[in-house]
Design a protein around this motif. Structure first.
Motif, PDB file in Angstrom:
ATOM      1  N   ALA A  57       0.839  -1.197   0.000  1.00 42.76           N
ATOM      2  CA  ALA A  57       0.000   0.000   0.000  1.00 42.76           C
ATOM      3  C   ALA A  57       0.868   1.237   0.000  1.00 42.76           C
ATOM      4  O   ALA A  57       1.971   1.247   0.561  1.00 42.76           O
ATOM      5  N   VAL A  58       0.347   2.293  -0.637  1.00 37.09           N
ATOM      6  CA  VAL A  58       0.998   3.593  -0.661  1.00 37.09           C
ATOM      7  C   VAL A  58       0.009   4.616  -0.119  1.00 37.09           C
ATOM      8  O   VAL A  58      -1.112   4.766  -0.649  1.00 37.09           O
ATOM      9  N   PHE A  59       0.421   5.317   0.929  1.00 40.55           N
ATOM     10  CA  PHE A  59      -0.418   6.347   1.545  1.00 40.55           C
ATOM     11  C   PHE A  59       0.199   7.708   1.251  1.00 40.55           C
ATOM     12  O   PHE A  59       1.407   7.907   1.447  1.00 40.55           O
ATOM     13  N   THR A  60      -0.621   8.635   0.825  1.00 42.20           N
ATOM     14  CA  THR A  60      -0.167   9.984   0.505  1.00 42.20           C
ATOM     15  C   THR A  60      -0.896  10.973   1.387  1.00 42.20           C
ATOM     16  O   THR A  60      -2.146  10.992   1.434  1.00 42.20           O
ATOM     17  N   ASP A 104      -6.487  -6.502   2.944  1.00 38.31           N
ATOM     18  CA  ASP A 104      -7.473  -6.500   4.021  1.00 38.31           C
ATOM     19  C   ASP A 104      -6.972  -5.740   5.245  1.00 38.31           C
ATOM     20  O   ASP A 104      -7.778  -5.176   6.012  1.00 38.31           O
ATOM     21  N   LYS A 105      -5.680  -5.725   5.446  1.00 39.89           N
ATOM     22  CA  LYS A 105      -5.098  -5.070   6.609  1.00 39.89           C
ATOM     23  C   LYS A 105      -4.866  -3.582   6.384  1.00 39.89           C
ATOM     24  O   LYS A 105      -4.579  -2.844   7.331  1.00 39.89           O
ATOM     25  N   SER A 106      -4.983  -3.146   5.130  1.00 40.98           N
ATOM     26  CA  SER A 106      -4.641  -1.761   4.806  1.00 40.98           C
ATOM     27  C   SER A 106      -5.596  -0.758   5.459  1.00 40.98           C
ATOM     28  O   SER A 106      -5.177   0.332   5.859  1.00 40.98           O
ATOM     29  N   ASP A 107      -6.877  -1.103   5.594  1.00 40.32           N
ATOM     30  CA  ASP A 107      -7.825  -0.179   6.222  1.00 40.32           C
ATOM     31  C   ASP A 107      -7.466   0.071   7.684  1.00 40.32           C
ATOM     32  O   ASP A 107      -7.528   1.218   8.161  1.00 40.32           O
ATOM     33  N   GLN A 108      -7.065  -0.990   8.383  1.00 44.25           N
ATOM     34  CA  GLN A 108      -6.673  -0.833   9.789  1.00 44.25           C
ATOM     35  C   GLN A 108      -5.421   0.034   9.902  1.00 44.25           C
ATOM     36  O   GLN A 108      -5.327   0.894  10.783  1.00 44.25           O
ATOM     37  N   ILE A 109      -4.450  -0.198   8.985  1.00 42.42           N
ATOM     38  CA  ILE A 109      -3.221   0.599   9.004  1.00 42.42           C
ATOM     39  C   ILE A 109      -3.532   2.060   8.698  1.00 42.42           C
ATOM     40  O   ILE A 109      -2.969   2.977   9.313  1.00 42.42           O
ATOM     41  N   LYS A 110      -4.446   2.290   7.781  1.00 43.23           N
ATOM     42  CA  LYS A 110      -4.811   3.661   7.420  1.00 43.23           C
ATOM     43  C   LYS A 110      -5.398   4.405   8.616  1.00 43.23           C
ATOM     44  O   LYS A 110      -5.058   5.566   8.876  1.00 43.23           O
ATOM     45  N   GLN A 111      -6.266   3.740   9.356  1.00 40.94           N
ATOM     46  CA  GLN A 111      -6.873   4.374  10.517  1.00 40.94           C
ATOM     47  C   GLN A 111      -5.826   4.703  11.578  1.00 40.94           C
ATOM     48  O   GLN A 111      -5.808   5.810  12.143  1.00 40.94           O
ATOM     49  N   THR A 112      -4.962   3.746  11.863  1.00 40.76           N
ATOM     50  CA  THR A 112      -3.928   3.960  12.883  1.00 40.76           C
ATOM     51  C   THR A 112      -2.959   5.051  12.459  1.00 40.76           C
ATOM     52  O   THR A 112      -2.570   5.914  13.258  1.00 40.76           O
ATOM     53  N   LEU A 113      -2.554   5.035  11.188  1.00 40.84           N
ATOM     54  CA  LEU A 113      -1.599   6.015  10.686  1.00 40.84           C
ATOM     55  C   LEU A 113      -2.197   7.420  10.687  1.00 40.84           C
ATOM     56  O   LEU A 113      -1.520   8.400  11.039  1.00 40.84           O
ATOM     57  N   LYS A 115      -4.454   8.540  12.692  1.00 41.65           N
ATOM     58  CA  LYS A 115      -4.523   8.986  14.094  1.00 41.65           C
ATOM     59  C   LYS A 115      -3.171   9.479  14.576  1.00 41.65           C
ATOM     60  O   LYS A 115      -3.079  10.513  15.247  1.00 41.65           O
ATOM     61  N   ASP A 116      -2.086   8.739  14.243  1.00 41.93           N
ATOM     62  CA  ASP A 116      -0.746   9.142  14.669  1.00 41.93           C
ATOM     63  C   ASP A 116      -0.310  10.453  14.016  1.00 41.93           C
ATOM     64  O   ASP A 116       0.414  11.250  14.622  1.00 41.93           O
ATOM     65  N   LEU A 117      -0.759  10.689  12.788  1.00 41.01           N
ATOM     66  CA  LEU A 117      -0.375  11.900  12.067  1.00 41.01           C
ATOM     67  C   LEU A 117      -1.340  13.050  12.283  1.00 41.01           C
ATOM     68  O   LEU A 117      -1.178  14.122  11.660  1.00 41.01           O
ATOM     69  N   ASN A 118      -2.330  12.837  13.160  1.00 43.35           N
ATOM     70  CA  ASN A 118      -3.340  13.868  13.445  1.00 43.35           C
ATOM     71  C   ASN A 118      -4.059  14.298  12.168  1.00 43.35           C
ATOM     72  O   ASN A 118      -4.198  15.494  11.861  1.00 43.35           O
ATOM     73  N   LEU A 119      -4.499  13.295  11.394  1.00 44.32           N
ATOM     74  CA  LEU A 119      -5.198  13.554  10.142  1.00 44.32           C
ATOM     75  C   LEU A 119      -6.578  12.925  10.162  1.00 44.32           C
ATOM     76  O   LEU A 119      -6.824  11.930  10.863  1.00 44.32           O
ATOM     77  N   ASN A 120      -7.454  13.514   9.360  1.00 47.20           N
ATOM     78  CA  ASN A 120      -8.735  12.883   9.083  1.00 47.20           C
ATOM     79  C   ASN A 120      -8.474  11.708   8.145  1.00 47.20           C
ATOM     80  O   ASN A 120      -7.830  11.877   7.106  1.00 47.20           O
ATOM     81  N   PRO A 121      -8.931  10.491   8.472  1.00 49.79           N
ATOM     82  CA  PRO A 121      -8.657   9.339   7.601  1.00 49.79           C
ATOM     83  C   PRO A 121      -9.097   9.544   6.165  1.00 49.79           C
ATOM     84  O   PRO A 121      -8.518   8.951   5.248  1.00 49.79           O
ATOM     85  N   GLU A 122     -10.101  10.397   5.949  1.00 47.94           N
ATOM     86  CA  GLU A 122     -10.566  10.645   4.590  1.00 47.94           C
ATOM     87  C   GLU A 122      -9.543  11.432   3.770  1.00 47.94           C
ATOM     88  O   GLU A 122      -9.562  11.379   2.538  1.00 47.94           O
ATOM     89  N   LYS A 123      -8.671  12.175   4.464  1.00 47.64           N
ATOM     90  CA  LYS A 123      -7.666  12.980   3.765  1.00 47.64           C
ATOM     91  C   LYS A 123      -6.370  12.209   3.498  1.00 47.64           C
ATOM     92  O   LYS A 123      -5.446  12.735   2.876  1.00 47.64           O
TER      93      LYS A 123
END
Length: 369
Positions: A57-60, A104-113, A115-123
Motif C-alpha cells: 500500500a501507498v499512503f499519501t 485486508d489489513k490496509s484499512d486498519q493501518i490507514k486508521q492507525t496512521l 490517528k498518529d499523524l493527526n489527520l482525518n482518515p478521509e484525507k
C-alpha cells in the motif's frame, strides 16, 4: 574549427588513433571486475523491489504536514509491523510506502496512521497493490526483456553477421548487469519506471554499437584483397572514426539525465524521477563504454579466428616485416624515405648495380679515351 572538431576529423581520416583493439585485454579485465562487483552487490544486498512487484500500500498525506519523514517512518512501521519507506514530495506531502501487506489489513493501518499523524482518515489517500498483480508485472518485464534480446540477435545476424550479433548481446548483458548491480549497491527502489529506463538504455547502447558496426562492415568489404591492414586494424580505425561522435552523443544524453537525477531526484525529492534517472544515467555510461571497449574488440577477436582472417594477418605481418627490412636498407638515402614506405623494399648491395656491366669497367668516370 574547434579543437574537438579538429580531433574528430583527424581520427576519422585515420591520421591519429588510439589502439582500443590492441589493448582489449585491459578493457576485458576492467569489465570483468565491474561485473563481479555488481554480481556480489546483487547477491549480498539484493534488489529493493517496489510494491508494484511485491504488493502493498501507498499512503499519501495532504500537502501541509507537521510530521517529519523520520516520524512518519516510525508511525508507519509501528502501525503495519513492516518496514516503511517515506519520501517527501515536491509539494510538501509525504509518500508512505509499505510493502508486503495484505489489502485486508490496509484499512486498519490507514486508521492507525491517520490517528498518529493527526489527520482525518478521509484525507489520507491510499493506493493498494495486490501481490498477484506485482508478480504479473514482474513476469511481463522479464518476457519483454527476453523478447527484446531475441529480436536484437536476429536483426544483427541478418543485417551484419552472427559474430556481431553475439558481441552486441554480450555488451547488452554487460550493461544490464552493471546497472542492476548499481541499483543493488545504492539501494534504490525497483519500480516499473526502472524497467522502462532499462529498456531505454538497452536501445541506446544498441544504437551506439550498430553505428560502429556499420562503419566496420563498410570498411571491411574485400578485406582479403589487400595486405595493408588486418581485421583488427580496421576495427580499431572504425572505433576511432566514430569516437568523437559517440562521446558527443553520450554527453548530450547524460546532461539532462543528470539534471533529473541530481536536481529533480536529489533536491526536489521526486522519487519516481530517481527510479528512471538512475537507470538511465548508469546505463547510458555503461552502454557507451561497452560499444567502444567491449563489442567491437570482441567482434575482432571472433573474426580473427577465421582461416581467411588468419591467412590475411600472416600476409600483412610478412609485408610489414619486409617493409621494415627495406626501411633499414634505405636508411640515410635523401629523398627516398617516403617512397620506401609505399613501394616494395629495395635490396641494397651488389645486386643493385647497373645492368650494363662493361660500362666504364676499370676506368674513371669522364670521357672515353
Amino acid at each position: 574549427m574547434s579543437k574537438l572538431g579538429n580531433l574528430g576529423a583527424r581520427l576519422h581520416r585515420g591520421e591519429i588513433s588510439y589502439d582500443f583493439v590492441g589493448k582489449r585485454k585491459i578493457w576485458y579485465g576492467i569489465s570483468i571486475l565491474i561485473t563481479i562487483t555488481a554480481i556480489v552487490g546483487l547477491a549480498v544486498r539484493g534488489l529493493n523491489m517496489g510494491i508494484e512487484f511485491q504488493g502493498g500500500a501507498v499512503f499519501t498525506t495532504p500537502t501541509k504536514m507537521s510530521a517529519s519523514v523520520a516520524q512518519a517512518e516510525e508511525f508507519a512501521t509501528n502501525a503495519s509491523g513492516h518496514e516503511a519507506v517515506v519520501q517527501k514530495l515536491g509539494n510538501g506531502s509525504l509518500r508512505i510506502q509499505i510493502a508486503g501487506i495484505d489489502t485486508d489489513k490496509s484499512d486498519q493501518i490507514k486508521q492507525t496512521l491517520a490517528k498518529d499523524l493527526n489527520l482525518n482518515p478521509e484525507k489520507l489517500n491510499a493506493d493498494l497493490v495486490g501481490p498477484s498483480w506485482g508478480e504479473q508485472i514482474a513476469s511481463k518485464a522479464w518476457q519483454g526483456l527476453a523478447i527484446f534480446m531475441v529480436l536484437v540477435v536476429i536483426y544483427l545476424a541478418i543485417a551484419f553477421e552472427w559474430r556481431m550479433a553475439i558481441a552486441a548481446l554480450v555488451a547488452l548483458i554487460h550493461d544490464i548487469t552493471i546497472t542492476t548491480g548499481i541499483y543493488a549497491l545504492v539501494g534504490f527502489e525497483v519500480t516499473p519506471g526502472t524497467v522502462i529506463g532499462l529498456l531505454t538504455i538497452l536501445g541506446y547502447s544498441l544504437y551506439d554499437t550498430v553505428v560502429v558496426f556499420d562503419s566496420l562492415k563498410e570498411q571491411t568489404k574485400d578485406i582479403t584483397k589487400q595486405t595493408r591492414f588486418t581485421y583488427s586494424d580496421i576495427a580499431n580505425l572504425s572505433i576511432n572514426g566514430t569516437l568523437v561522435r559517440s562521446i558527443n552523443t553520450t554527453v548530450v544524453a547524460l546532461l539532462p539525465v543528470a539534471g533529473l537525477l541530481f536536481i529533480g531526484g536529489g533536491f526536489l525529492g521526486a522519487g519516481t524521477l530517481n527510479d528512471i534517472s538512475l537507470s538511465l544515467f548508469v546505463g547510458l555510461a555503461a552502454g557507451a563504454y561497452s560499444s567502444i571497449f567491449i563489442a567491437t574488440p570482441l567482434v575482432a577477436d571472433l573474426k580473427e579466428r577465421e582461416p581467411a582472417m588468419r591467412a590475411l594477418r600472416k600476409r600483412v605481418m610478412a609485408k610489414r616485416a619486409q617493409a621494415a627490412a627495406g626501411e633499414d636498407g634505405v636508411a640515410g638515402r635523401p629523398g627516398e624515405g617516403d617512397e620506401a614506405e609505399e613501394a616494395a623494399p629495395a635490396v641494397v648491395g651488389p645486386r643493385n648495380q647497373p645492368a650494363s656491366r662493361n660500362r666504364g669497367r676499370g676506368r674513371p668516370s669522364g670521357k672515353r679515351r
